[in-house]
Design a protein around this motif. Structure first.
Motif, mmCIF file in Angstrom:
data_model
loop_
_atom_site.group_PDB
_atom_site.id
_atom_site.type_symbol
_atom_site.label_atom_id
_atom_site.label_comp_id
_atom_site.label_asym_id
_atom_site.label_seq_id
_atom_site.Cartn_x
_atom_site.Cartn_y
_atom_site.Cartn_z
ATOM 1 N N GLU A 1 0.783 2.332 -4.088
ATOM 2 C CA GLU A 1 -0.295 3.469 -3.983
ATOM 3 C C GLU A 1 0.149 4.838 -4.388
ATOM 4 O O GLU A 1 -0.086 5.767 -4.981
ATOM 5 C CB GLU A 1 -1.113 3.695 -3.006
ATOM 6 C CG GLU A 1 -2.064 2.321 -2.685
ATOM 7 C CD GLU A 1 -2.908 1.894 -3.953
ATOM 8 O OE1 GLU A 1 -3.313 2.878 -4.529
ATOM 9 O OE2 GLU A 1 -2.848 0.796 -4.284
ATOM 10 N N TYR B 1 -7.975 0.927 -6.225
ATOM 11 C CA TYR B 1 -7.529 1.649 -5.125
ATOM 12 C C TYR B 1 -7.023 3.084 -5.878
ATOM 13 O O TYR B 1 -7.264 4.081 -5.407
ATOM 14 C CB TYR B 1 -6.289 0.875 -5.065
ATOM 15 C CG TYR B 1 -6.483 -0.291 -4.224
ATOM 16 C CD1 TYR B 1 -7.544 -0.313 -3.248
ATOM 17 C CD2 TYR B 1 -5.692 -1.357 -4.569
ATOM 18 C CE1 TYR B 1 -7.672 -1.764 -2.854
ATOM 19 C CE2 TYR B 1 -5.867 -2.775 -4.007
ATOM 20 C CZ TYR B 1 -7.248 -2.925 -3.055
ATOM 21 O OH TYR B 1 -7.109 -4.086 -2.607
ATOM 22 N N THR B 2 -6.644 3.064 -7.128
ATOM 23 C CA THR B 2 -6.212 4.149 -7.782
ATOM 24 C C THR B 2 -7.438 5.330 -7.954
ATOM 25 O O THR B 2 -6.932 6.500 -8.084
ATOM 26 C CB THR B 2 -5.121 4.011 -8.802
ATOM 27 O OG1 THR B 2 -4.446 2.952 -8.869
ATOM 28 C CG2 THR B 2 -4.503 5.211 -9.385
ATOM 29 N N VAL C 1 -14.272 -1.866 -0.949
ATOM 30 C CA VAL C 1 -13.420 -1.021 -2.018
ATOM 31 C C VAL C 1 -14.432 -0.724 -3.196
ATOM 32 O O VAL C 1 -14.517 0.607 -3.759
ATOM 33 C CB VAL C 1 -12.221 -1.901 -2.531
ATOM 34 C CG1 VAL C 1 -11.147 -1.132 -3.483
ATOM 35 C CG2 VAL C 1 -11.388 -2.444 -1.078
ATOM 36 N N HIS D 1 -6.053 -1.022 0.664
ATOM 37 C CA HIS D 1 -4.886 -1.973 -0.049
ATOM 38 C C HIS D 1 -4.518 -2.981 1.272
ATOM 39 O O HIS D 1 -4.150 -3.849 1.121
ATOM 40 C CB HIS D 1 -3.907 -1.172 -0.683
ATOM 41 C CG HIS D 1 -3.270 -1.918 -1.585
ATOM 42 N ND1 HIS D 1 -2.338 -1.263 -2.527
ATOM 43 C CD2 HIS D 1 -2.980 -3.163 -1.507
ATOM 44 C CE1 HIS D 1 -1.812 -2.307 -3.148
ATOM 45 N NE2 HIS D 1 -1.990 -3.343 -2.382
ATOM 46 N N ALA E 1 -7.604 4.844 0.283
ATOM 47 C CA ALA E 1 -6.963 3.954 -0.711
ATOM 48 C C ALA E 1 -5.842 3.070 0.129
ATOM 49 O O ALA E 1 -5.935 1.836 -0.105
ATOM 50 C CB ALA E 1 -6.282 4.378 -1.858
ATOM 51 N N TRP E 2 -4.897 3.550 0.692
ATOM 52 C CA TRP E 2 -3.920 2.960 1.468
ATOM 53 C C TRP E 2 -4.583 1.905 2.246
ATOM 54 O O TRP E 2 -4.147 0.827 2.377
ATOM 55 C CB TRP E 2 -2.922 3.833 1.983
ATOM 56 C CG TRP E 2 -2.003 3.129 2.902
ATOM 57 C CD1 TRP E 2 -0.748 2.795 2.672
ATOM 58 C CD2 TRP E 2 -2.290 2.722 4.390
ATOM 59 N NE1 TRP E 2 0.061 2.105 3.610
ATOM 60 C CE2 TRP E 2 -0.988 2.220 4.795
ATOM 61 C CE3 TRP E 2 -3.160 2.657 5.087
ATOM 62 C CZ2 TRP E 2 -0.656 1.662 6.277
ATOM 63 C CZ3 TRP E 2 -3.115 2.209 6.528
ATOM 64 C CH2 TRP E 2 -1.808 1.665 6.935
ATOM 65 N N TRP F 1 -12.086 -5.249 -7.350
ATOM 66 C CA TRP F 1 -11.561 -4.297 -6.097
ATOM 67 C C TRP F 1 -9.816 -4.343 -6.056
ATOM 68 O O TRP F 1 -9.549 -4.535 -5.185
ATOM 69 C CB TRP F 1 -12.179 -4.804 -4.795
ATOM 70 C CG TRP F 1 -12.343 -6.369 -5.126
ATOM 71 C CD1 TRP F 1 -11.560 -7.454 -4.841
ATOM 72 C CD2 TRP F 1 -13.863 -6.992 -5.121
ATOM 73 N NE1 TRP F 1 -12.124 -8.420 -4.942
ATOM 74 C CE2 TRP F 1 -13.382 -8.460 -4.800
ATOM 75 C CE3 TRP F 1 -15.009 -6.613 -5.364
ATOM 76 C CZ2 TRP F 1 -14.360 -9.207 -4.832
ATOM 77 C CZ3 TRP F 1 -16.018 -7.663 -5.403
ATOM 78 C CH2 TRP F 1 -15.697 -8.908 -5.312
ATOM 79 N N HIS G 1 -6.170 -2.913 -7.967
ATOM 80 C CA HIS G 1 -5.455 -1.712 -8.242
ATOM 81 C C HIS G 1 -6.208 -0.495 -8.998
ATOM 82 O O HIS G 1 -5.933 0.571 -8.573
ATOM 83 C CB HIS G 1 -4.173 -1.979 -9.068
ATOM 84 C CG HIS G 1 -3.255 -2.527 -8.061
ATOM 85 N ND1 HIS G 1 -2.251 -1.947 -7.078
ATOM 86 C CD2 HIS G 1 -2.528 -4.021 -8.104
ATOM 87 C CE1 HIS G 1 -1.580 -2.734 -6.631
ATOM 88 N NE2 HIS G 1 -1.787 -3.926 -7.086
ATOM 89 N N PRO H 1 0.755 -1.171 -0.003
ATOM 90 C CA PRO H 1 0.059 -0.065 0.098
ATOM 91 C C PRO H 1 0.793 1.124 0.033
ATOM 92 O O PRO H 1 0.386 2.293 -0.726
ATOM 93 C CB PRO H 1 -0.705 0.009 1.262
ATOM 94 C CG PRO H 1 -0.855 -1.468 1.792
ATOM 95 C CD PRO H 1 0.521 -2.048 1.017
#
Length: 412
Positions: free
Chosen positions: A153, A232-233, A299, A269, A265-266, A227, A229, A149
């Motif tokens: 990220e 997350y991005t 997510v 992850h 996001a971190w 769910w 990358h 993460p």
């Protein structure tokens, strides 16, 4: 082109309030930066790090081609089709209209080459540090949650920021940044999955080069893909989008929002990579699937909420641009103006058109909507003129064909 005052009266009164959220950009007619900017340091940093990542990733592919050629070629095909499926969804929701193809190519390359390469050594260093400071067992269990993460990220988000610095005035809405962020994450996700596929085949206990591809497609692609990358991005990029687009807000608030969404996001992850909840599910295939869903669903929900918010803001922007730059009712009727900022509403209208008048009418309606969207976006960036005439003519041709087709269907 500047419409006269009478054109404003063609705008439904109920939508005038939403237009105020996205005032006409005074620089809109000055054009947009291209993504080839050799005079800007961000361009060279982007290009050099992408090339460096390519040099790093190429040996993996060629080594796989030498040792497990079937896996390397089949994996390349499978993950290319996987990428195409995501891009098809983006295109269905007309998200790819937000930026030129160069933006998405650079975004995918940054995520898949630059970020993926740059994350390798920091990830190893963090996990090694965890093993020394705590224990090897702790590093084996929690190392991926500590390392991934932080490095991944951050590096993916650096690519989003570099793209904005290369072509700043290409990014006028939250959605235009969010979709680029999603493609950066998709690039990281696909290249990481391909590398895992090749390594799994090399270490596979059986002389079987197909099963590793299928196993990775199911576990990393289908069960984890929604769910991973890209999501997350998307979440981290929303904070950047807020900071870049909402210039009327205080600087401290914008920076705080950017930090908050990066932290979100971190955290998501971190939870995904951590061993949390693993003891709550069985080791069966069903247990694994349930674990992935329980960890990944929040997510997906968070990313969906942010996409919805960005699309709403994009709709206000499109309404304002269309009202100012495209007042002609033969190019954009009132009902079409109302749906301009809602991909789901446009899809509903297309389906209804197909049910009433057949598949050809549905295709024509889709073509009409796409040309209308492109016209508004081009006019907002460059103003009306030679660059928009092709879309104006296409709208009129398609509308004439669609009207003729529906009229004939009504008579028959």
């Amino acid at each position: 082109m500047t419409p006269d005052s009478s054109s404003a009266s063609a705008v439904p009164v109920s939508e005038l309030a939403s237009m105020a959220l996205a005032p006409v950009d005074a620089d809109a007619q000055h054009g947009a930066d291209s993504f080839y900017q050799p005079r800007r340091a961000a361009f060279w940093l982007l290009a050099v790090l992408i090339f460096n990542g390519l040099i790093y990733m190429a040996p993996l592919f060629f080594n796989g081609l030498r040792v497990v050629p079937v896996t390397a070629l089949l994996g390349l095909l499978v993950w290319a089709l996987y990428t195409w499926a995501f891009l098809w969804v983006f295109r269905t929701f007309e998200l790819l209209e937000q930026r030129p193809p160069a933006a998405f190519a650079l975004a995918f390359a940054w995520g898949g080459l630059a970020a993926a390469h740059l994350a390798v050594l920091p990830n190893i260093a963090i996990q090694s540090l965890a093993a020394k400071l705590v224990s090897p067992e702790f590093a084996a269990a929690w190392g991926p949650a500590l390392a991934g993460p932080i490095t991944e990220e951050l590096l993916k988000l650096v690519g989003v920021v570099l793209l904005i610095l290369v072509a700043r005035n290409q990014f006028r809405t939250e959605l235009s940044i969010l979709v680029v962020g999603a493609v950066v994450g998709l690039g990281f996700q696909v290249v990481e999955n391909f590398s895992y596929t090749v390594r799994a085949a090399i270490n596979f206990p059986l002389e079987d080069q197909v099963t590793p591809v299928l196993l990775n497609l199911v576990t990393r692609g289908l069960l984890s893909g929604l769910w991973s990358h890209a999501a997350y991005t998307t979440i981290a990029s929303y904070g950047v989008a807020y900071a870049v687009v909402r210039t009327a807000r205080p600087a401290a608030e914008r920076v705080g929002i950017a930090v908050l969404f990066f932290a979100l996001a971190w955290a998501m992850h971190f939870v995904w990579n951590s061993p949390w909840l693993e003891d709550s599910f069985t080791d069966s295939n069903l247990g694994l699937a349930l674990l992935l869903v329980v960890k990944g669903a929040p997510v997906l929900v968070a990313a969906g909420v942010l996409w919805r918010s960005a699309m709403r803001e994009q709709g206000s922007y499109l309404h304002a641009m269309a009202s100012y730059f495209v007042p002609e009712r033969d190019l954009l009727r009132d009902d079409e103006w109302m749906r301009l900022g809602s991909p789901l509403e446009r899809m509903r209208v297309r389906r209804e058109m197909g049910r009433q008048f057949g598949p050809q009418a549905r295709r024509l309606k889709h073509r009409l909507q796409r040309d209308q969207l492109r016209l508004v976006l081009l006019a907002a960036t460059y103003g009306r003129g030679a660059q928009t005439r092709r879309h104006e003519a296409a709208i009129r041709r398609t509308r004439a064909r669609l009207d003729a087709l529906t009229a004939q269907a009504k008579l028959s």
